[in-house]
Design a protein around this motif. Structure first.
Motif, short mmCIF file in Angstrom:
data_model
loop_
_atom_site.label_atom_id
_atom_site.label_comp_id
_atom_site.label_asym_id
_atom_site.label_seq_id
_atom_site.Cartn_x
_atom_site.Cartn_y
_atom_site.Cartn_z
N ILE A 167 16.61 5.63 -12.07
CA ILE A 167 17.44 4.53 -11.32
C ILE A 167 18.72 5.19 -10.72
O ILE A 167 19.62 5.80 -11.31
N VAL A 168 19.12 4.80 -9.38
CA VAL A 168 20.39 5.18 -8.72
C VAL A 168 21.15 3.65 -8.37
O VAL A 168 20.40 2.79 -8.14
N VAL A 169 22.31 3.76 -8.75
CA VAL A 169 23.36 2.62 -8.69
C VAL A 169 24.39 3.45 -7.79
O VAL A 169 25.10 4.45 -8.07
N GLY A 170 24.46 2.72 -6.46
CA GLY A 170 25.44 3.31 -5.56
C GLY A 170 25.92 2.50 -4.46
O GLY A 170 25.57 1.42 -4.64
N THR A 171 26.87 3.04 -3.85
CA THR A 171 27.40 2.22 -2.64
C THR A 171 26.60 2.68 -1.43
O THR A 171 26.08 3.77 -1.22
N PRO A 172 26.53 1.72 -0.44
CA PRO A 172 25.48 1.73 0.73
C PRO A 172 25.85 2.88 1.58
O PRO A 172 25.00 3.86 2.02
N GLY A 173 27.17 3.30 1.90
CA GLY A 173 27.73 4.46 2.64
C GLY A 173 27.03 5.74 2.16
O GLY A 173 26.31 6.37 2.69
N ARG A 174 27.18 6.28 0.82
CA ARG A 174 26.87 7.29 0.27
C ARG A 174 25.33 7.41 0.06
O ARG A 174 24.55 8.31 0.29
N VAL A 191 12.86 7.95 -7.98
CA VAL A 191 13.77 6.97 -7.96
C VAL A 191 12.72 5.65 -7.79
O VAL A 191 12.11 5.38 -6.81
N GLN A 192 12.78 4.78 -8.93
CA GLN A 192 11.97 3.69 -9.00
C GLN A 192 12.95 2.25 -8.67
O GLN A 192 12.43 1.26 -7.90
N SER A 193 14.11 2.47 -8.94
CA SER A 193 15.07 1.10 -8.70
C SER A 193 16.22 1.86 -8.12
O SER A 193 16.76 2.88 -8.46
N LEU A 194 16.88 1.16 -7.04
CA LEU A 194 18.12 1.12 -6.16
C LEU A 194 19.01 -0.01 -6.47
O LEU A 194 18.71 -0.96 -5.94
N VAL A 195 19.92 0.12 -6.96
CA VAL A 195 21.02 -1.03 -7.02
C VAL A 195 22.26 -0.58 -6.13
O VAL A 195 22.77 0.20 -6.27
N LEU A 196 22.32 -1.44 -5.11
CA LEU A 196 23.61 -1.23 -4.15
C LEU A 196 24.80 -2.33 -4.55
O LEU A 196 24.53 -3.30 -4.91
N CYS A 197 25.92 -1.73 -4.67
CA CYS A 197 27.14 -2.31 -5.03
C CYS A 197 28.47 -2.05 -3.88
O CYS A 197 28.49 -1.08 -3.24
N PRO A 198 29.25 -3.15 -3.81
CA PRO A 198 30.31 -2.94 -2.92
C PRO A 198 31.27 -1.86 -3.11
O PRO A 198 31.93 -1.01 -2.23
N THR A 199 31.51 -1.47 -4.37
CA THR A 199 32.52 -0.54 -4.80
C THR A 199 32.02 0.42 -5.72
O THR A 199 31.16 0.31 -6.66
N ARG A 200 32.62 1.69 -5.88
CA ARG A 200 32.37 2.74 -6.82
C ARG A 200 32.81 2.23 -8.66
O ARG A 200 31.95 2.37 -9.11
#
Length: 461
Positions: free
Chosen positions: A126-133, A73-82
């Protein structure tokens, strides 16, 4: 060469060659100002409204420096919703389609952890995800970010509003200290400043608020006496304008259910979006709204997060928003990409103080407009122009949008103009068809084979 041209910035050829085909002809204001800084490796705070092109800004920055041979994982994008995470991941995949073997996965609630764990074990860029999970995976060791080079906080203001700050702080503890940090937000409250001071290193602040980026939105304010008149006013506004796509924002999920039920009773094509929905029902509601099979979506601010509708005609504030920033964010969903938009806000005497505060924030005195004529109530509620059919096969069955379109247009009664958006998910596909031809399309898809086999067809709107 124009400063707004993507060729004016230092992107790798495989990215620039792909942009024209995606319709990215020139950079938006947020891209013009932020992309050179992102490519230079700076930490960046970008304040810009939803729909301004910020995903492409950080997506291109991420892809430009990606080591494609390193499947960590080189990049992590955190978003508020799925929903927003899936949209971001889809756009990054599109930007990367001329690059070889780029792996992007979504890590959110509503998807079994074991599926995500298997994807992570197989290697991902690249991972795109919500903070909790994301936090859950990091804590049990099924995801590692020790080789992370870029951390993106997308819609950071809403993540903080939704209580994700502890999870964000926990995630940062797992990340290397040497990394690039990108933070994008529609608003810039003090909480954003605070998190920027803790997380970022000498960030460059970009705030897009120029005249060229301001949406063309007509605003109307209507005074109502009680809740009975409030629903009547909503019906009048809808009948007077008959928008293909409109969102009605309510302050509570109880109110969302009640308003949607009332409008449905009067014959309108409407769906409710609230926190009590199962994920599949929520996904289907968003698909139907995006493909114009449903004209009206009633939602809370939190549930409506992640909506990415290209041409939203009308926003109705059923109650005045709790604060001016929320109002601005709500109405910013219409009038995008140079299109005209309309926002109508209902308020009672009890909400007058909110209206005064909002007027100060907007810089003009708000005066109540006259509601459309009551004679419009004699008209039945209108239906959306399209209907949605669900097909019991998707990407895992190697189905592509062209396969579905081919079956439908192989019928003399259905032309390409009668078919709307086609969404192919992992196990399901959805196609929008002109409402007057939906029965014909249903029979055609039921009778014909797609990719050599027949699938179950279901009408969901």
């Amino acid at each position: 060469m124009s400063e707004h041209s993507f060729q004016s910035v230092n992107l790798i050829p495989s990215l620039t060659s792909n942009l024209d085909g995606l319709g990215y002809l020139k950079m938006t204001p947020i891209q013009t100002q932020s992309l050179p800084l992102i490519l230079a490796g700076d930490d960046v705070i970008g304040q810009a409204k939803t729909g301004s092109g910020k995903t492409a800004a950080f997506g291109l920055g991420i892809l430009n420096k990606l080591d494609t041979k390193n499947f960590n994982v080189q990049s992590l994008v955190l978003c508020p919703t799925r929903e927003l995470a899936e949209q971001v991941a889809e756009e990054i995949r599109a930007l990367a389609r001329a690059m070889q073997n780029i792996k992007v996965i979504v890590v959110c609630g509503g998807i079994p952890k074991k599926i995500q764990t298997a994807s992570l074990e197989n290697g991902v860029h690249i991972v795109v995800g919500t903070p909790g999970r994301v936090e859950e995976h990091l804590e049990v060791g099924t995801m590692k970010i020790d080789q992370l080079t870029t951390l993106v906080l997308d819609e950071a203001d809403r993540m903080l509003d939704m209580g994700f700050q502890p999870s964000i702080d926990a995630i940062i503890e797992f990340a290397p200290s040497k990394r690039q940090n990108l933070l994008f937000s529609a608003t810039y409250p003090k909480e954003i400043e605070a998190i920027a001071q803790r997380v970022m290193k000498q960030p460059k602040l970009i705030q897009v608020g120029s005249e060229e980026d301001q949406p063309s939105i007509q605003q109307f304010f209507y005074k109502v006496n009680d809740d009975v008149q409030r629903i009547t006013a909503t019906r009048l506004i809808l009948q007077a304008n008959r928008p293909d796509s409109s969102v009605i924002f309510c302050n509570t999920k109880k109110e969302v259910k009640e308003v949607a039920a009332e409008l449905r009773r009067f014959g309108f094509s409407v769906l409710a979006l609230h926190g009590d929905l199962d994920q599949i029902d929520r996904d289907q509601a968003l698909i139907q709204f995006a493909n114009k099979s449903t004209s009206i979506l009633v939602a809370t601010d939190v549930a409506g997060r992640g909506l990415d509708i290209e041409a939203l005609d009308l926003v109705i504030n059923y109650h005045t928003a709790s604060d001016p920033e929320t109002h601005v964010h709500r109405i910013g969903r219409t009038g995008r990409a140079g299109n005209d938009g309309m926002a109508c806000s209902l308020f009672s005497e009890k909400e007058s103080y909110k209206i005064s505060r909002l007027g100060e924030h907007l810089g003009f005195k708000i005066e109540a407009s006259k509601l459309p004529d009551l004679s419009l109530l004699k008209q039945p509620g209108y239906k959306a122009p399209m209907s949605t059919l669900q097909i019991s096969g998707g990407k895992k069955n190697k189905i592509r949008p062209g396969d579905i379109l081919g079956v439908l247009t192989n019928c003399k009664n259905i032309s390409g103009d009668d078919v709307g958006k086609i969404k192919v998910a992992a196990n399901w596909s959805y196609v929008a068809v002109s409402r007057k031809l939906v029965d014909t399309a249903f029979r055609k898809l039921s009778d014909e084979k797609i990719k050599g086999r027949k699938y179950r067809i279901k009408r969901i709107s």
